[in-house]
Design an enzyme around this catalytic site. Sequence first.
Site, short mmCIF file in Angstrom:
data_model
loop_
_atom_site.label_atom_id
_atom_site.label_comp_id
_atom_site.label_asym_id
_atom_site.label_seq_id
_atom_site.Cartn_x
_atom_site.Cartn_y
_atom_site.Cartn_z
N HIS A 217 0.71 -1.05 0.03
CA HIS A 217 0.01 0.00 -0.05
C HIS A 217 0.81 1.25 0.02
CE1 HIS A 217 -3.33 -2.63 0.84
NE2 HIS A 217 -4.10 -1.71 0.57
N PRO B 274 -5.08 -1.69 -6.73
CA PRO B 274 -6.00 -2.65 -7.35
C PRO B 274 -6.91 -3.46 -6.47
CG PRO B 274 -3.62 -3.04 -8.30
CD PRO B 274 -3.62 -2.19 -7.14
#
Length: 272
Positions: free
Chosen positions: A67, A110
Amino acid sequence: MARTISSALIFLLLPLLLQFYSGKSELQFNYYAQSCPRAEEIIKEQVVRLYSKHGNTAVSWVRNLFHDCMVQSCDASLLLETLGGPRFEMKTGRRDSTESYGAAVEDSIPNHNDSISLVLSRFQSIGVDVEGTVALLGSHSVGRVHCVNLVHRIYPTVDPTMDPDYAEYLKRRCPTPDPDPQAVLYSRNDRETPMILDNNYYKNLLGHKGLLMVDQQLTSDPLTSPYVEKMAADNGYFHDQFSRAVVLLSENNPLTGDQGEIRKDCRFVNSN
């Protein structure tokens, strides 16, 4: 015990690094060699100590690496060897952003329900190729998925790409199609080696036991399926490609030199 690499765990230990600033202006190996030769070792010792108390946080560190680096680069990355996965060196010398990109997460990361073509495109935009993307998704070898994120594959009908026995197992773990998002109901990504970063993930995919939609799509897409088969057959190859891809991810557009700042408190930008 399993092993893993870590990056955003640096948020927990940033005050240590702030004492070691070297004044150099680019990413490099042994960035703190002159200002503090044992910088990485000191941090590694602290991370290992934390891991010994809270082993499951190792999985969170891998997630945080992903992340952090997908959204405007990562602030730092360090080597940690305690978990069964690959060992590799990573460059240091990143600086901290002066603004938050929290709002950009949804657009940059995603989603597990995205098509595999979109996932490949997202990773390609930061320089990670198809082979590397398949390897990075192998991080789903460890950790767990909350029921709220997987029930659509087993209710009201079972996804036809899923092994029926595996579907029954998931129904036992997630007995309702409408789970409480606050409840701790989950399934492990890998039932056999849930805390080891290994190629069982790919073996499970070939057995139609992918937990998330994005996982199982790897076996049906002609661009990704050959790599799934190769990684399922060779754990060393998986580790090599995972290491290569994580390095690419970690060097995505870093802040160096006079860019950004070195925060005195990792939660806040420095006051002028």
